[in-house]
Structure formats: C-alpha cells, structure tokens
Design an enzyme around this catalytic site. Structure first.
Site, short mmCIF file in Angstrom:
data_model
loop_
_atom_site.label_atom_id
_atom_site.label_comp_id
_atom_site.label_asym_id
_atom_site.label_seq_id
_atom_site.Cartn_x
_atom_site.Cartn_y
_atom_site.Cartn_z
N ASP B 50 0.96 -1.26 -0.13
CA ASP B 50 0.05 0.01 -0.06
C ASP B 50 0.95 1.17 0.04
O ASP B 50 1.83 1.33 0.87
CB ASP B 50 -0.89 0.12 1.27
CG ASP B 50 -2.22 -0.89 1.32
OD1 ASP B 50 -2.81 -1.00 0.13
OD2 ASP B 50 -2.15 -1.72 2.14
N ASP B 172 -6.84 -5.35 -4.32
CA ASP B 172 -7.34 -4.78 -3.22
C ASP B 172 -8.49 -3.80 -3.32
O ASP B 172 -9.14 -3.81 -2.45
CB ASP B 172 -6.06 -4.27 -2.41
CG ASP B 172 -6.39 -3.90 -0.88
OD1 ASP B 172 -7.15 -4.77 -0.22
OD2 ASP B 172 -5.78 -3.03 -0.08
#
Lengths: 972, 972
Positions: B50, B172
């Site tokens: 991320d 995601d």
C-alpha cells in the site's frame, strides 16, 4: 608401537582448507583495525537461538508454530550467510551447534564451501559452540562437558581450527556457576561473556568499572588452569535502546534519503554517540551486542542499518568525533582487551542467585519440573552406560544380535536437555514433553546397544528386558516371572553396593549372585503410595529387596527364583519405632509425632538432633497485577517467609527386615516419605513422594522438606556447583558486595546439583540429592530443599504459562518421587563419603533382566578395568570416538581442602587401566576434546608460569578437581 | 520537417539491453512450460504494498513505525532480488512504482544491471506498474491516467519494453469501476485481475464458472477498444489457507528433514492437492496468489517453501497425480487462458457496491474524509495548471525570476494520493495528514513554476500571491490591499466564466477587466459561518464578488481598487425570499420552512418541485461487538434506514445584488448552506458547510443532503464512473445477478465522482459535485448525497481507528464546506450542460494576485490556443515530456448516446491548436503514454476487426468518449 594417538587421528588434524594457519593469525587478520586514540565501539551482530523454550528445538529450527513465537533458525542461517557475502566488513557469530548442525546437513557442497570460506576469513565466527548454551544452575558437569564436546567436535570436524570458538558466551542463563567458568577455562576458551547478573552486583561493578574481571573458578586447580577472563555485557545481550533493527523490533530505521520524509541520520548519530559515551568500561573498547532472541531471520534489516550507522558515525570523525565504530566479534573485542594489558578484578565465588529486581529472584527454576530434572539425571547415567558398552562391546554393540543400536540419538537428546530452558524447567509444557520424549527415544536406541554390548560381554543372546519404571515398582517381567536374572551394570570405576527393589507378586524368593552364593533378600508389601502413583501400569503387590554388588565398569548377574506365593513373612506395623539402626547408622523417632528426632554415626560416634518435616511456601500470585512479581517457572517469590507446615505429625508404618528397615510416613494425601536404612549402607535414605499438589484453594505451592539439626551452622551452608566443587553460602550475604536483602527466603536460595551440607566444628550433615534442586539454610542448623512446585501464575519472563504440571496419567497434577541420602560425618572426612556417594547417585547401576534360566555358558560377571580406580579418581567419560579410538576422561573428584586422605594427587597408569582393551596410543586433549592439550594456548591475563612437568606418557597424575581427557587408540 | 515525433524521442525507443525483442517473445520465453493434460497451478509470488495506509508511504518504504504495522518495502525489494538470483525458476511480480522508484534510485550500478537482467528474463515482472494501485470509487480519471503514466514511464525509461506491464492488477480496491477497466484497456493491458467483489456476485460466478469474463467497459468506444479480459482471483489476493509462508504468517513450514520431528511433506501435498482440485475455473489453469500485504520482506521463507512445494507436489505425478504446479506470473497465466481460446461472459456494468457480507457494504469510503477528497480534487486542478504553464512558459517556468520550480513534486504527491487508501479516506489520520502535506508541498513547488510561467507570459515579474484559503475567505493580500490585480488562469480548452469571491475589508471596489472595461462587482457581508470556520486565520468582514472570464488555456487579468471603507451597500435581510432568479434559472422557497420548493429552467421552461434538506444516518456502533458490523472508514451501515432530519426548517437570510443572490440557511449549529445564483450562471449553487458533527450523544453520524423532486425517476438514478462515463443505477438491483438486498440504504449507495442525476421523460436534474461522494436514490424523485461522516468505532477492516476527524484548528471536529451545482434540463440535452460544467468544476481557474498597480507593459490576457476547442473536446493533458516534446491528451467528453449535438465524432488539427507553440512532429501513444499507439497489440479475446482509417497525421478525430494521447515535438 605408537605412543601418541594424534598421528593416527584424522579429525583433529583436519587442517584449515584455506587462508588461516593458526587461530591467533586468523584473529589478527580477520579483526577490523581499531583506533588507539578513540573510543572503539565493537558492534557484534548475533542471534540468540534457544535450543527449545516456547517451541521445541525442531519447531525453532523450521520456523514452525510461529503463532507461539516467531522464530525460524533455518532462515536465520540462510539469511546471515547471504548478507555476509554482500559486504566483507560484516561479521556474525553463531553459538548453538544443535541448530547449526541441522542446517549444515541440508546444504549443498557449494554452500558448504562458501560457509567454510566465511569461517576461514573470520566473517562468520563460532562462539561458545556447544550443542546448546547450557543452563548453569541445574546441570551436572558430566552432561555439560558432553554437550560441549559434541558441539565443538562438530565444528572441529567441519571447519577445522578456524571453526574453533575462542570465547564462551552465556548471554542468557539466569545466573552463572563457578564450575561452568572452570570448565570453560579447561576447554581452552580465552574469555567468557554473559548478560545476566544480580542488579545490585551490576550497579556496584559499573560504579567500580569491574564489569570485566578475572574469574578464578576453582579453589583446587592451579591457576591459571581455571582462570577465565569474564566480561559482563552492557545491555544483557540486546542492542542499546533505539538501535534494534531486527524484523522483530520497531526502532526507527536509518532514513538517509534526503528526498524522503523523516530523514533522521543526524538524530541517530547523536543518540548513538550519547549511548557510547555513557558506557562505563575500563579500556577504550566497548562492545554492543547487536541482536537478540532469534534475530537475524532477515539479516538484511540489521546489516543495512548497521552499515549506515558505521558510515555515518565514523563520518563524524572528520568533524572531531572521537568515536570509532566497527563490526566486530567477541574474540576481536577480547583481543583488544587483552592487548590493553591491564589488571582485572579477581572473583572467586559465583553469580548466584540472580535477581533482576528487588523481588525478582530467579531461584524458582532451581527446582522447577522436578520430574524432568530427575529424568534428565537418570538419562545421563543411562547414556554413560550406553557409551561404555559401545566401547566394551566393540562394533557388535551397534550392530548385533538385537539389531542396530546407537548412542548418538541419546547423546543429542541429552545435549539439548542441557539447554538453559530445558533441564532448568523454564520451557513451556509441550516443550518439556518434547525433551522427555527425546530422552526416551534416545534410551530406546541405547537399549539395543546395551543389549548387544551385554550379549558380547556375557556371551548370552537371551532377550534382555528393561524396567524403566522401577521407581514406581512397575516391571512386567518381575511381576510375573517365576525365574529371572538381573544384570547389574556398574558404570563407575569402583565396585558398587546397591539396593535392588523389584516389584513382585510372590512372597518369597531365592536370590543368588554370580558365584551362585545365596543372597539375603526380603519381600516387603508395596506401600500404598506406590499403588497410587503407578496407576494401572503395574500390578505387583510386593517388593523384593536385596543388596547387590557390581564390579567397576562391569556387571554382575543375580538369579531370582520364586519360592512361594503365600502370606508375607515381613509385614508392616502401624507404629513408629523408637529407632532404626544398622552397623553404621542410627536414627531415632519421636513416637508422638512420627518424625525423625536424631541421627547418629555409630562408627564416629557422632549424634545430632535432627527433625525433618515438609512445608509449603505460598507462592506470590502477583495480586493478578503485572507490577507485583508472582512466583513462576523462573522466579521464586513466597508470599510469606514462613512456610506452612503440612502436618506436625506423620502417620507411620514400620517394617523391619534383615535387608532393610523402613519407616513409612504420611503427612497428607499428597506428601509421604519412606525413611529407609539398608543393612550395609552408611547413608540414610529419605524417599519422598509429593503430589498432586492441591490447588483447589487457588494458592500456588512450593513444597520443601526442612531438616533442622543441632549443628551450629550459623547460617552458613554449602552447595555444590554443577555437581563438582562445593561453595560456601552465607545467609543474606554476597562475597563481593554489600547485599541489600529484599527477599529473605528466595534471596537465599542456591542451586543444589548433587549435594548440600551444613557443618560446625564437629559435625557435618551432608544431603546428596538425586537431581538438581534449590535449597537454603534459613536458620542455624537448618537445611531446606525444595522438592516440588505448582504455580497458578506466569512470572512474566516470557514463558507465558504457569508452572502447573499435569499429564494424561496425572490430570490432577504431577506426583514426584525422589530420594535424599543423608550422611553424618566429621567435617574433615565427610567428603570421603559424599564424593563417591554422589557419583553413585549420578551414575547408578543399570538393571537389565532376562527371563528363565541363565544359559550355562553365560559369563555372569565382568569388569572392564584391571582394577578399581583409586578413591580419588572418577571415571568421568569412556566413549567411542571413532573406529580406532575412544575418549577417556579421568577426574580427581576431591577438592584440595576437603579430605585429608583423598585431596592429594593420584596417579593412574592408562596402559594398565582396562581389562579388555589394549591401549595402543594416548594423547591428551583439552576438556572439551577439541584441541590437543599441549597445543592449547590461552590468553594470559595474570602472568604466571606453571613449570613443565616431565613424566611417562602413560603415567597420568590427577591433582584435586582435575579432569583429564584422553584420546586412546585401542584394540579390543 | 519531421512528421513523427518517435524518431527524436529516445526514451520510448529504449531497446531492451538483453535477450528480449518483443513482449510477446519475452512472455513466451520466460513462462515455464505447462502440461496440457494436467491441472496447471500457477503460483504467483507477490507482495501488496500500500502506498500509504496505516503508515505513510515513506514509513512503509523504510520500514519505519513497525510498531504500527510491520512493513518495510526497501527490504522486500532487497530480499526478492536476492532470492530470485538463487533459483532461476523463481518468479516475482512487482506492482507499485512509487515504491520501486524509491528503491531503484538508491541502488548501485551493479544491482541495477542485475535487476535489468531479471526483468529481461521475465523473472521479475512488473504488473499494473502505475505509481500506485489507485482507488476506483473516489478517483477522477484525469488523476488516475496521470499516476499510471508516471509509473509506467518510469518503467519504460528504466527497463524498456521488457519492463512494460501486460496485466492490470487491482487486487485490493474495494469495488471496481467500469471506467478503470476502460482506461486499462486503452493503456494496452492484455488483462486485468482483482480480488474483491460482492460475495453474492462471487458465489454466482463460481457456480457458473464466470470468474473470468470479458469486460466491455464503455458503451461508447468501439469494441475491443475498451474490452478488458478480467479475472477474479480465487482467494482475494492471499494464498490458500495453510499455505502462507511469509514471516508474517504462522502456517507450518514444509518440514522435510526425516531426521527431525514433525515431518509433514505428505500432509502438505495432500492439503495442496485438495485445494487445487476444489477451485472452479474454466480452463485447466488456475492461479494462486502466493503473497499478501507487505509480504516477502524475507523472501527466503516464501521461496524456500515454494521450491519444496513444487518439488514434492510434482513428484506425485510419478504416482499418477494430474496436478502440475509451477512458478508463474499473471501474464504467463493470462497467456495460457488466451491460448485456451474459449468464449467468456460479457460484462457491461461495474463492480459497485462491494459487500463482503450481508451487512458489510463498503460504501462508506465513497464519502470518508470529505476535506481530503476535496483537497485532492483541487490539487489536481492546480497541477494541471502547473503542467500547462511549464509548457507554455518554457524553460523559464522551472528556473525563472522566482527561483526554481517544478511540477514533479506535485505530480508525485497527486500520484500517491490516488492510492486506494489515500483519497478513499481509509487511511489512518496521520497518514491522511501526510497525503495532504505532500499535496501542499507539491503546490509550493508548483507555485514557483506558475509564478515563473505567468511572468514569461505576462512579461511582469511582480510578486505573485496565492490565496489557498479562499473557500473560507482568507487572503491576506485582498484583506488589506487597496489596489491589486487578479490573474485568472483557465486550464480548460474553452473560455470560462467564473465567479470570484475575495475577502475584503472595504465596502466598495472598482474592478476592471484586461481591456480596462469596468466589471460589475458587489461587496457582501461575510456569512457568520465563514467567520466561524476560518477561525483566526483571516480578518475580512466582507466579500468582493464579481464574475470573470478567462480565455482557453490562458489568463485574463482584473484590476481591483478600493473605493470606500464605509457601510455596505448590500446587506442581508433576515427573511426567506419567495424566489430568486436570473435570466436562466428560478428557484422558489417555502417561506414557512426556508427550504427550496421548486426549480425552473427559464430557457426550457421546465419546472420541478424540489425540496432539499439535511439529514443524518445514525451509524451502527456494532454494539461494541466484533460480530456486529459498525460503520467505519470503509463501511457504511446505518442503524436505521430512516435518517434523522436535522431541522424541518431553516433560519434564513437573504441578500440580493446585481452579481449574485444568496439565501443563507441555518439548519443547526453544525449545518448551514448558501443557495446562490450568479447573474450569468445556468446552474444553482448550493454551498454547504457541515461540522463539527456533534458526538456528545455518543452516536456516530453520517450526514447527507437529500433533494426530493417531482421527477418520476422510479428508483433509477445515474452516477458517473471516475468522472467519465455515466452508469445507470437501480435501487435494490444488480444487472448480472438476482440481488438479495440486506442493507436497504448502504446496499444502494454508489460512488459519485463528479455528477449524479435523476430523470424522467421530460426532466433531468443533474448535480455536479466538487469532490467524490457517495450517493443514492432511495425514493422516487429523490437524490441523496453523503457530505460528511463522523464515526466512533472502527469497522474492523484493518485501519483500526474510528473515522473521527479532528485537527489542531478544529479540535472539536472537522468542519467541511463544499458545493453542489444543480441544473435542470431536458434529458436529451442535459449532458451538453453537465459535461462542460463538471470539467469547469474539476479544472477550475487559478487565481493569483499582484499587489498595487499593474506594470504598464504587462500582458493582461493570453491564450495558449489559437481557438477554443469544440464543445465535445476536452483538453485533458498538456504537460512537458522532455526538453523537446510535450504530452497532449485530447478527449471527447460525451458518451455516444447522451447528446444529439455533441455525441458525434469531432476533428481537431493539432498543428493549428496552439498559439505559442509550434508543433514540429506528432506521434500518437496509448492512453498511458508508454507505447506508440500503432505498436500497441493486445490479446484479442473476441475476434473483431476494426477497419483501419486513413487520414492526415495532423487531423485528429475523436469519437465519443475517446481520449487520444499525443507526443508533440514543439518549439516555443
């Protein structure tokens, strides 16, 4: 005729494959240069890999059960090797050979070559190098020497001289035994580092710059034989606060990309310089242990940041900084300390007990898991027998009529059991189970070897039965057989007399010895406690008891025949006798209480008052709060200094026979004892059975037995160190600093490995134990020993389980049984009794059984020695080394001051030692057998010349407390 | 004259240094062989990194703040490269160029060469390859294209063709936008994989073997232009249960040393085969994602066990197993699916909303952190201006009279802000702060560039002031200056009319335009809300309001002089007007409630009933239980389907001037609104101010505004996808499966990126928003938009913080202000208004200020275009590419069906486009500018031939919804 075994023995002569020729040169070459005019900070990247603790040793190796603890040693070694290759400046040390061995055997030849190169260049350095990092409080020196030998031998065999550790490294054990230091010195280590010591002691040493010291670890061996330079690490074995860069840490990494946020190089350098300048050591060298438990699984994190740290801190030198930081190892650091050529404080006591705060004495583990501690001790005895029979039985012992057997499995099991979270009792329950299972498996392998070996020596291949549960009177063969024989193997170098107790269902038996002579024997009714603890594993109602004798390093065979099944001749009487006695001893009882009241040595005409009873300390529960220390696997913290008396009186039964007299005492449903005197024994046996400790009252219990005597001991008592030298202890006192006592009981506990005693000018009461236990003398004339512990809270030292032992067979809590042997002597001669007595307890005879008639040609008696060894000499080790040679250790078992008779040098002729082995050559080794003794060179820290002695190569003189280790080239 | 820009542009022509010549060949070569007669299991080692979430992007890169989350990307890349080198069979994919870039620039040349080699051999494969993995619900296509372009350009520049990703990879993001698929198709990706979709949808697709599909992602672009093969991953992006071997996992490693305990190879193989055979996919190829969040920091753990897994599973083939397991990558897997030559289900809607369980709709984040969402949107506008001025101002813009400026800092800040835990609002508070800070820093760099660029274009080096807080009426210059000028830069390709509101303390001003003509202006008293929200950051009491016009891609300059300080001419009246109106619009109010009551378009003579009010949903608090889902940063779960009305009536003030009419409404101390109609505007502005949401009642609040109209919308409504194509939504309905609705509100929420509308046959009410928001139509004729959320519980999706925004300036809770623009039109022509209107909202004029008199030689007006672009054409991108060339994107902004007038192809002549730039050459690129368009070859999944069109290289035709991307070789 070859007088030296060296030439023929390839393994120790293995020469380094590459650049190094001698350790001294390697060290010189592989250590980074330091700067004499600066403070040199030695960064030592390391990992501390417990050989079992929260996970089993194999789980740790694989990285299995990471849900319990994240740790995978296979990956640590993978990663470290990779990272060492990336930068030749980097260094790493590895410690636990149990793990390294597992890893090494899975590597391909190219990796092996790479690692050899790293070792040769000193980039990967082995320190300590034993199979494990042994516990110091609860281990016996015999097993410690064995595990060190196994680990160091692997390193020698694999890497040659470059793989030989120069530094002993016990960063985690919870207190430090003097005997360990002595052994390390005799193993050739140049120095020793550890992390844990009493917090008051550390403070004192910091104030006085005495965190480095010279430990004179024997009062008997001639210095510097047992002298060991000892360094106390500055922060346990952890990195300084804020500088932990392992994946398991959360300290900020060095963020040195000025384009990104949070550039922190200036801050890191500043913090580091502050820490370095605040450390108080004697030289301009300081050490920082850059690692911790199972760290370096991803070594890149550590090294990447350490590379940067070194770069940025040293870059400050251009701006006037006087701090020089470098990758280093303990041996490189030690070399600099040695070069400093200073004098160092001398220490002659030990580092027990260990407290990390005022109410946090790590003295509970001296007694934790008493069943495991006993099983470990018994296993050592069995292993030594196994080792001896491998030698005496020759090749057939490992591949013979009973199949393939080996001693290696049990050696490894014993080696891991020495770990400081194994026999110490500070592991999780499932891990304790794993250690026990390994010992059991090892013993199965040994049983085959023993059967084969005894078949060779006896000439009989009759099936041999083993009865491992004799302590709870379980033995299927003797319970049912009408005729059987008992082989009594004695691993000692002297003959032994030993009481044999066999579970039987008959009421009268005939026993004859190897010569066919009848032996006095008696059948006693089984005590009800034994009925209870054996559960449904046996069905004997009686015990057959007789005393046997076995020759040194050999066996004698006894035949047993059932005579009748009728009613018992001897029966118990529900009363307390006034006294029981034999030719040597007499003890009296108080008929009102059923307790002992006096103890007499009839030979010396000594008598002391002696009462003995059982008590329990109420374990502190920490008030369910983390801030208040509870008792736990590590820590002993009674809630009150006054233990609860379990019962002021004992219910008693008395049984008197020609072989043995027993007073059976019941104190509560969970504490009983047999006071036992054998006809030919000079020692009184107290066989205690404790458990299951009740916890329905939600109180943790720590059960002791206390012996209160009339001896004027003045709160001074004596405990042995790892089963060898004895140290004086004094209540509320430490020899090297003014103790501020904060725990009147726990702060006075010391490890008892094999014996403890109290004495005054005329009397010495010695208690020999069958396992390691904690003990103390809180009152004048008193000696207490902790027998069993059951605790309901974890003590917040990581194990995260209360020490609350149960098992499938004992779901309500473990029952533990053990023996204390008491002897009363004049102080000047007490050792003459307790030294051999303790060795008999450690290396006890192994009983094996055959059913039916003995084969007429069977050899019923055998001794591997030409003659018994002199009283002062203990046969410590006899084990096969390779096809041609065996390893022998002979030990002088007396301290220089303890016996008028025996504390003298004694000489043994190795060529005339064995009866069935021809010794072709001999070479003496250091204690750990990884170096020829005459090639062992250690740093000299206190200049002292020991004049060379000239004598025949065969004549071996042992001075008090010496152990000498030999490699013998032999022929059967 | 060079007609193609290609030859002169080195970066895209960068040829692969090594073995590969074309991507097709690489893939062929680098993919492991599969077995046609077996089930082939493609193991895809990957990490999901991320670009900010629980930690900031730089903290993630460094592995800082591991106390929050263990994650360090620098180490991941270090480790993976090491491990790839150990075994050429191993594969890895890397996704987020934001991280890869940070790592790459710290590597030395030898490491760079190593990595290039790994890339060339397909052992390290880039997938997706954008700067981040963008959010799909809350991003605007303009910023998404930019961030993809930046990431892919880095890969192109660094690795050439071998580094070009072939697969889009959004494993995601919490739901998937059709426009993203369309963009990916136009960027040349062969396929797309993701992990999250509605649990009912997944179940349906599993049943029907439709987890692979062909997504037709545009209703306007000619197939297969926006067709994208899409694969749904079997287990999100995680490995199968029990097969996670990262350091962050606790699954058992493969224990294959038979000498150690717990040998488990047989068990592992059996479990693996079971899982493989239970997966339902169409071909004999299945994929397993062997990785997860920030995994592979110690890649050895993964690879060592995967090596073993492959070895032991494939070894079963000799025993008859029909399963073949191999290291693979998404492109290798995709290649096998393509080779299978099957037909695939067609999908034309999108994957919103995403629910992972019946009461777990991830529709909260559509609106989470509304202030950040607005700041991101505004930043994009400022960045496009910055980009344009870098082109128009030439080299002086980056190094000119105001110093060194750059657009790169802001490009990067915007790129990371597109991450699916950035603008989405699903990051921790400190991370949200970091994104905002990065945007602010980027804008500071751009301000220098803009000042330089405007200095070039205007010929004036007068100091230029920026007023970034105009939305809360703070601007030190205008508050104090008596004479100043306003430069209005318009980044659109068409002229713009724009209301300017400046905080002032005078009461009368004169304003003149670039030609010196006087402009109608009015001074209004500042609303009390603004007084409140600006806190002490400004001291203006009034606002100066006037409408300005600015030419396309250029500016116009207005001069402002203070006339008087006296009392205000215009003042507010404490009443509700019956109606306000201008030439185009009229709205009426209910005098009893102060609310809007009707809305009329005077040009089309349409009128609808329209009331509007504010409500709050009571957020589910999960009953403090983990089993009951609370509302949180991700998830919207109202406790009741009926929202609380904040107030049935509004307190109002009215102010009427020649420039603007305003009805100021107060609904509560924390909700107010200005209903505003400018003299020349065809849109009604609702400026809402919401906050601080009160939480003293311990109730989380999710504030909406709801517009209820007389439009017969029948629970059908429309929302845009990433600001581009509009999709129809229907309450309680999903186009591809029979929905079982379990959340009547949250389950009907959809992302609104720039607009939403409801319509019937005659009326269409369009709401243009100034940021991404969630919205729905729950009732006929109704449209609701969520404005602000304040929640007291975490929603258990990892962020581990309640969405409870406060700041130093708003410790009692954030106040948020924004605008909705309403227009009422006939459905057939509504897009003619809302398309340009939304673009004006996205790329709003930038106001800059100079103090005092203008320099007499200053150029007060400038347009970079020779003429305004046609209405259908949007100038999406104009940015400097390298010294010689600029990147241009032109876009047809109408869907094929939405406008009779504008939904037609339109042609632009590039050579005649710019006024100040001479275009020397042009080459067309794919959307992400990492491939020449004519070289872009994608897998054909539905065979369909698009006939080639022949036209002048200069004539560029745009069909509806087309974006075309050009590299222009230019000279100023």
């Amino acid at each position: 005729f070859i007088t030296s075994a060296k030439e023929a023995m390839s393994l120790l002569a293995l020469v380094c494959l590459s650049i190094c020729l001698s350790v001294f040169k390697i060290t010189q070459k592989s250590c980074h240069a330091t700067k004499p005019d600066m403070l040199n900070v030695h960064l030592v990247p390391h990992t501390h890999d417990d050989v079992g603790w929260l996970k089993t040793v194999d789980q740790y190796y694989y990285g299995d059960r990471n849900d319990i603890q994240h740790a995978g040693v296979q990956y640590i070694l993978d990663s470290v090797v990779d990272q060492l290759l990336k930068n030749p400046d980097r260094r790493f040390i590895y410690v636990e050979t149990a793990f390294f061995y597992r890893w090494w055997k899975r590597q391909d030849s190219s990796m092996k070559q790479t690692v050899q190169q790293l070792v040769n260049e000193g980039r990967l350095e082995f320190v300590n190098g034993g199979w494990c990092m042994s516990d110091e409080a609860t281990t016996h020196y015999s097993a410690v020497i064995d595990q060190m030998t196994m680990g160091l031998r692997f390193l020698n065999d694999t890497f040659g001289v470059c793989g030989r550790p120069r530094v002993a490294w016990h960063i985690d054990p919870f207190g430090h035994a003097r005997e360990h230091a002595s052994m390390f010195a005799q193993m050739g280590y140049d120095g020793f580092f550890f992390g844990r010591l009493d917090y008051q002691d550390r403070y004192q040493r910091m104030m006085q710059k005495e965190q480095e010291l010279l430990w004179r670890a024997s009062d008997s061996l001639t210095p510097p034989m047992a002298d060991l330079f000892t360094g106390i690490l500055p922060n346990g074995y952890n990195p300084p606060d804020g500088f932990c860069w392992d994946q398991s840490c959360s300290d900020p990494p060095i963020r040195d990309d000025p384009d990104l946020e949070d550039y922190n190089v200036d801050d890191v350098v500043k913090r580091f310089l502050n820490i370095a300048s605040s450390m108080v050591y004697k030289t301009n060298h300081i050490i920082m242990t850059m690692g911790s438990d199972f760290q370096y699984e991803n070594a890149n994190l550590w090294y990447k940041n350490l590379d940067k740290l070194i770069h940025y801190v040293n870059a400050q030198q251009d701006l006037g900084s006087r701090v020089n930081v470098l990758y280093s190892t303990p041996s490189c650091y030690l070399q600099e300390l040695h070069r400093a050529n200073l004098t160092w404080a001398l220490k002659t006591d030990d580092f027990f007990p260990y407290a990390d705060d005022a109410h946090d004495f790590w003295t509970g583990y001296f007694s934790s898991r008493p069943a495991l501690k006993r099983y470990e001790r018994l296993s050592n005895s069995n292993l030594q027998t196994c080792n001896q029979l491998e030698v005496l039985g020759g090749p057939t012992s490992t591949n013979g009529p009973f199949g393939k057997g080996d001693s290696q499995t049990m050696k490894k099991a014993m080696a891991v059991a020495q770990h400081h979270d194994a026999v110490s009792g500070t592991e999780k329950q499932h891990v304790a189970n794993d250690y026990a299972r390994r010992l059991a498996t090892g013993w199965q392998h040994c049983q085959v070897l023993v059967s084969n070996g005894l078949a060779v020596l006896s000439g009989s291949t009759a099936q041999r039965f083993y009865c491992d549960y004799l302590n709870i009177s379980v033995c299927p063969l003797t319970e049912s057989s009408k005729k059987f024989s008992v082989n009594v193997y004695n691993p000692l170098g002297r003959p032994v007399t030993w009481p044999v107790r066999l579970p039987v269902n008959g009421t009268a038996y005939a026993v004859s010895d190897a010569a066919g002579t009848s032996v006095d024997c008696q059948v006693l009714p089984l005590s009800k406690d034994t009925h209870n603890v054996r559960r449904s594993r046996g069905f004997a109602v009686n015990e057959l008891v007789f005393e046997v004798q076995a020759p040194p390093l050999g066996f004698s065979t006894y035949s047993v025949s059932l005579l009748q099944d009728g009613p018992l001749a001897a029966s118990t009487q529900p009363r307390t006798p006034t006294a029981i006695q034999n030719k040597f001893l007499k003890v009296t009882f108080d008929p009102d209480t059923g307790l002992l009241s006096s103890f007499s040595n009839l030979e010396t005409t000594q008598t002391i008052k002696l009462t003995q009873n059982f008590y329990w300390y109420n374990a502190s529960d920490g008030n369910n709060s983390e801030s208040i220390q509870p008792s736990g696997a590590y820590i002993f913290r009674p809630n009150s200094s006054t233990p609860f008396l379990i019962s002021s009186t004992a219910k008693t039964e008395f049984i008197q026979t020609s072989v043995v007299q027993e007073v059976r005492q019941w104190f509560s449903p969970w504490v009983s004892q047999v006071v036992r005197l054998y006809a030919h024994s000079r020692t009184l046996e107290l066989e205690w059975t404790v458990g299951p400790l009740p916890i329905h009252d939600d109180l943790g219990k720590e059960v002791i037995t206390r012996i209160d005597t009339s001896i004027e001991s003045s709160e001074i008592f004596y405990t042995d160190s790892n089963g060898r030298e004895v140290l004086q202890r004094k209540k509320d006192f430490r020899p090297t600093w003014h103790l501020k006592q904060s725990e009147p009981i726990a702060g006075n506990y010391y490890p008892i490995n094999s014996r403890a005693y109290i004495k005054d000018d005329v009397d010495q009461l010695t208690v020999v134990t069958d396992r390691s236990q904690g003990g103390s003398s809180i009152h004048n004339g008193s000696l207490e020993i902790m027998l069993h512990r059951r605790l309901l809270y974890d003590d917040v030292r990581g194990v995260a389980e209360p020490l609350n032992e149960t098992s499938a067979i004992f779901p309500e809590g473990l029952v533990v049984r053990g023996r204390l042997l008491l002897s009363l002597d004049r102080p000047a001669s007490a050792a003459d009794k307790h030294r051999p007595l303790a060795q008999e307890m450690v290396l006890q005879p192994l009983l094996t059984f055959t059913d039916g008639d003995l084969h007429p040609d069977a050899k019923l008696e055998f001794s591997g020695l030409q003659a018994a060894l002199p009283p002062a000499v203990h046969l410590l080790t006899l084990t096969q080394w390779d096809a041609q040679s065996v390893l022998l250790r002979l030990e002088h078992q007396f301290q220089s001051w303890e016996s008028d008779v025996n504390s003298k040098p004694v000489t043994v002729n190795l060529q005339k030692l064995f009866s069935s082995l021809e010794v072709l050559g001999v070479s003496e080794l250091n204690l750990s057998a990884n170096q020829w003794k005459d090639e062992m060179k250690r740093f000299e820290w206190t200049p002292q010349n020991v004049p060379p002695t000239c004598r025949s190569v065969w004549e071996v003189t042992l001075k008090p407390m010496e152990i000498r280790t030999f490699l013998l080239r032999v022929r059967l």
